[in-house]
Design an enzyme around this catalytic site. Structure first.
Site, PDB file in Angstrom:
ATOM      1  N   LYS A   1       0.845  -1.204   0.000  1.00 45.86           N
ATOM      2  CA  LYS A   1       0.000   0.000   0.000  1.00 45.86           C
ATOM      3  C   LYS A   1       0.876   1.249   0.000  1.00 45.86           C
ATOM      4  O   LYS A   1       1.538   1.557   0.994  1.00 45.86           O
ATOM      5  CB  LYS A   1      -0.881   0.037   1.251  1.00 45.86           C
ATOM      6  CG  LYS A   1      -1.836   1.224   1.236  1.00 45.86           C
ATOM      7  CD  LYS A   1      -2.514   1.457   2.582  1.00 45.86           C
ATOM      8  CE  LYS A   1      -1.869   2.566   3.390  1.00 45.86           C
ATOM      9  NZ  LYS A   1      -1.918   3.894   2.768  1.00 45.86           N
TER      10      LYS A   1
ATOM     11  N   CYS B   1      14.416  10.257   5.677  1.00 45.62           N
ATOM     12  CA  CYS B   1      14.418   9.847   7.088  1.00 45.62           C
ATOM     13  C   CYS B   1      15.794  10.046   7.720  1.00 45.62           C
ATOM     14  O   CYS B   1      15.908  10.442   8.866  1.00 45.62           O
ATOM     15  CB  CYS B   1      13.947   8.407   7.229  1.00 45.62           C
ATOM     16  SG  CYS B   1      14.805   7.271   6.154  1.00 45.62           S
TER      17      CYS B   1
HETATM   18  P1  NAD Z   1       2.801   8.275   8.070  1.00 45.10           P
HETATM   19  O1  NAD Z   1       3.115   7.509   9.285  1.00 45.10           O
HETATM   20  O2  NAD Z   1       1.823   9.366   8.163  1.00 45.10           O
HETATM   21  O3  NAD Z   1       2.248   7.309   6.912  1.00 45.10           O
HETATM   22  C1  NAD Z   1       2.981   6.198   6.461  1.00 45.10           C
HETATM   23  C2  NAD Z   1       2.024   5.153   5.899  1.00 45.10           C
HETATM   24  O4  NAD Z   1       1.263   4.595   6.968  1.00 45.10           O
HETATM   25  C3  NAD Z   1       1.008   5.698   4.900  1.00 45.10           C
HETATM   26  O5  NAD Z   1       0.854   4.766   3.844  1.00 45.10           O
HETATM   27  C4  NAD Z   1      -0.272   5.791   5.728  1.00 45.10           C
HETATM   28  O6  NAD Z   1      -1.448   5.721   4.952  1.00 45.10           O
HETATM   29  C5  NAD Z   1      -0.122   4.597   6.636  1.00 45.10           C
HETATM   30  N1  NAD Z   1      -0.883   4.668   7.887  1.00 45.10           N
HETATM   31  C6  NAD Z   1      -1.260   5.760   8.588  1.00 45.10           C
HETATM   32  N2  NAD Z   1      -1.941   5.403   9.706  1.00 45.10           N
HETATM   33  C7  NAD Z   1      -1.959   4.054   9.730  1.00 45.10           C
HETATM   34  C8  NAD Z   1      -2.471   3.094  10.645  1.00 45.10           C
HETATM   35  N3  NAD Z   1      -3.116   3.458  11.757  1.00 45.10           N
HETATM   36  N4  NAD Z   1      -2.296   1.786  10.368  1.00 45.10           N
HETATM   37  C9  NAD Z   1      -1.612   1.398   9.260  1.00 45.10           C
HETATM   38  N5  NAD Z   1      -1.117   2.258   8.350  1.00 45.10           N
HETATM   39  C10 NAD Z   1      -1.291   3.574   8.576  1.00 45.10           C
HETATM   40  O7  NAD Z   1       4.211   8.774   7.533  1.00 45.10           O
HETATM   41  P2  NAD Z   1       4.538   9.706   6.293  1.00 45.10           P
HETATM   42  O8  NAD Z   1       4.164  11.119   6.647  1.00 45.10           O
HETATM   43  O9  NAD Z   1       4.014   9.097   5.055  1.00 45.10           O
HETATM   44  O10 NAD Z   1       6.131   9.600   6.230  1.00 45.10           O
HETATM   45  C11 NAD Z   1       6.999  10.455   6.920  1.00 45.10           C
HETATM   46  C12 NAD Z   1       7.687   9.729   8.045  1.00 45.10           C
HETATM   47  O11 NAD Z   1       8.281   8.519   7.553  1.00 45.10           O
HETATM   48  C13 NAD Z   1       8.837  10.510   8.629  1.00 45.10           C
HETATM   49  O12 NAD Z   1       8.808  10.409  10.025  1.00 45.10           O
HETATM   50  C14 NAD Z   1      10.068   9.833   8.078  1.00 45.10           C
HETATM   51  O13 NAD Z   1      11.237   9.997   8.858  1.00 45.10           O
HETATM   52  C15 NAD Z   1       9.616   8.422   8.026  1.00 45.10           C
HETATM   53  N6  NAD Z   1      10.421   7.630   7.107  1.00 45.10           N
HETATM   54  C16 NAD Z   1      11.242   6.657   7.626  1.00 45.10           C
HETATM   55  C17 NAD Z   1      12.058   5.916   6.782  1.00 45.10           C
HETATM   56  C18 NAD Z   1      12.977   4.849   7.323  1.00 45.10           C
HETATM   57  O14 NAD Z   1      13.416   4.005   6.550  1.00 45.10           O
HETATM   58  N7  NAD Z   1      13.293   4.851   8.607  1.00 45.10           N
HETATM   59  C19 NAD Z   1      12.041   6.170   5.419  1.00 45.10           C
HETATM   60  C20 NAD Z   1      11.195   7.171   4.931  1.00 45.10           C
HETATM   61  C21 NAD Z   1      10.392   7.883   5.780  1.00 45.10           C
END
Ligand code: NAD
Length: 467
Positions: free
Chosen positions: A167, A274
């Site tokens: 997803k 990230c």
């Molecule tokens: P987010 O947590 O808002 O969303 C990520 C995904 O999770 C989306 O697909 C969203 O629809 C889904 N999601 C949201 N609520 C959910 C739930 N309750 N259950 C299951 N899925 C759910 O994050 P974002 O804003 O898309 O991304 C930014 C964040 O991601 C930043 O904190 C960044 O540092 C982190 N990030 C980490 C890495 C890594 O490898 N460590 C890489 C890229 C981004």
């Protein structure tokens, strides 16, 4: 651009509902993505579950299919990049680079063997450790590197014999759906299902009884919800979450020499990485020179629509993220920080915020303590090395970090004291398909990449043989 479909059981499927995808450079909806219902999710999981029975058997066939996926990604990179830039905001050059990089990533993953280890052997018995696939893996993605980060999960997960339901983020679903369409011509039906939808769809995935493991790239807040949800049926989980990486610049550096690399690692893709440098600690004796160099670099950036070839940095991906960047910048200003350059949203359509250098700031201010995930860098001066390591570690995150010095041995010694999954010396995190990557503390659970990443997607099975 055409219509976008869910990819379920090797077929293009429409959904009853759809949602708009915004181009962050114009703030207009430019395409619709299918909104996957719970029923369609069930169909995708069922299909992945069926496909698992045969996909897990033939490693050579899996390798051939994945290699063909890499080829199609390369040959479609130009076409996919057009969609990618419009939904993500990154420049067309960055979009193409990421697509070629992703194809290369698959090739590198394919160069890994799935090892069988010998745990113990004597005259009468032998214990071997085999790696077995888990079943259906549910993969939930973020919006910053939707293709590369999905591929970094898809390639190893499929290589070891799992099947998947992926997803993408609701902000960036389109390129992933189109990539799924291309891959469906190659992979057996059900091996890789791509479904788009909002957060609720992610939540349905994490509680689905037939998904054996969930792997999430996202924020800490989502990571906690996902962890709680998978706990209810004891599913496995990998969480790749946020970071607040500190880079520490010792006084033996020439700021002119290193400012370019530091700037890139903090501001590439607007800092929406990230493991971007998110806090920069610079020794007092070279502080003002370093800040001057960073200011010059920030002011030389051409900000604009990523489809314009003159632009080097595009917009922030979404309004929520832009507002967070504005909020943290204003909070720093209110607490006496100096905004040396940038600091205000551009007065034009699009989520544009210029590269911003913030001085006169220290730990205890939100911009330093929290993850900004945007183009605003706090630059903090320090005198004592031991104290700065403590400050770098006094944070709930632990993704990456780095130490910059001409004295390599000393750099390694200090880097080893950083509490993070990846610590660099004279470079920040090097994200590579053969090198393990994962966070400590709230930056996540589990490891991806390399042989260690394969283990994260497998069940170890001991086969004990009596000779
Ligand atoms: P987010 O947590 O808002 O969303 C990520 C995904 O999770 C989306 O697909 C969203 O629809 C889904 N999601 C949201 N609520 C959910 C739930 N309750 N259950 C299951 N899925 C759910 O994050 P974002 O804003 O898309 O991304 C930014 C964040 O991601 C930043 O904190 C960044 O540092 C982190 N990030 C980490 C890495 C890594 O490898 N460590 C890489 C890229 C981004």
């Amino acid at each position: 651009m055409g219509k976008f479909y869910l990819i379920i059981d090797g077929e293009k499927k429409t959904a009853e509902k759809s949602f708009g995808v915004i181009n962050p450079a114009t703030e207009s909806v430019f395409a619709q993505a299918p909104d996957c219902s719970r029923q369609l999710l069930n169909l995708a999981v069922e299909s992945a579950s069926q496909a698992f029975n045969s996909w897990k058997i033939d490693e050579a066939a899996r390798r051939n299919a994945l290699s063909a996926c890499a080829d199609v990604l390369r040959s479609s990179a130009e076409e996919l990049a057009e969609i990618y830039t419009q939904e993500q905001g990154k420049t067309l050059r960055q979009s193409k680079e990421e697509l070629y990089w992703s194809a290369w990533w698959i090739d590198e993953v394919l160069s890994l063997e799935i090892p069988v280890d010998l745990a113990f052997e004597d005259e009468i018995k032998r214990h071997e450790v085999h790696r077995k696939p888990l079943g259906v893996i549910g993969s939930i993605e973020a919006w910053n590197f939707p293709i590369l980060l999905a591929i970094a999960k898809i390639a190893p997960a499929l290589l070891v014999g799992n099947t998947m339901v992926v997803k993408p983020s609701p902000y960036t679903p389109l390129t992933t759906l189109r990539m799924g369409e291309l891959f469906s011509e190659i992979l057996p039906p059900g091996v890789l299902n791509i479904i788009s939808g909002g957060d609720q769809l992610g939540a349905w995935m994490t509680s689905h009884p037939k998904i054996q493991k969930v792997t999430l790239t996202g924020s800490v807040a989502t990571g906690i919800k996902v962890y709680q949800s998978v706990a209810s049926n004891l599913r496995r989980v990998t969480l790749e979450l946020g970071g607040n990486d500190a880079a520490i610049v010792l006084e033996d550096n020439d700021p002119k020499e290193i400012a370019g690399e530091i700037f890139t690692r903090a501001f590439a893709q607007n800092g929406q990485i990230c493991f971007a440098i998110k806090r920069l600690y610079v020794h007092e004796n070279i502080y003002s020179e370093m800040v001057d160099e960073l200011k010059k670099l920030a002011e030389s950036v051409v900000l604009g629509d990523g489809s314009d070839p003159k632009v080097n940095i595009g917009p922030i991906n979404n309004l929520m993220q832009l507002n967070r960047v504005i909020e943290l910048t204003e909070d720093a200003r209110d607490h006496g920080a100096k905004i040396l350059t940038g600091g205000k949203r551009l007065d034009r359509p699009g989520y544009f915020f210029p590269p911003t250098i913030v001085t006169n700031i220290s730990d205890g201010i939100r911009l330093v303590d929290e993850e900004q995930f945007g183009p605003v860098l706090p630059v903090i001066s320090f005198i004592d090395e031991n104290e700065v390591i403590e400050r770098a570690n006094a944070n709930d995150f632990g993704l990456g970090g780095s130490v910059w010095t001409r004295n390599l041995e000393h750099g390694i010694e200090l880097a080893a004291r950083l509490e993070c999954g990846s610590a660099g010396v004279n470079q920040h995190v090097d994200f590579h398909p053969k090198v393990p990557f994962g966070g400590t503390k709230q930056s996540g659970l589990g490891i991806k990449n390399g042989i260690w990443g394969l283990d994260d997607l497998c069940q170890l099975q001991v086969i004990s043989i009596k000779k």
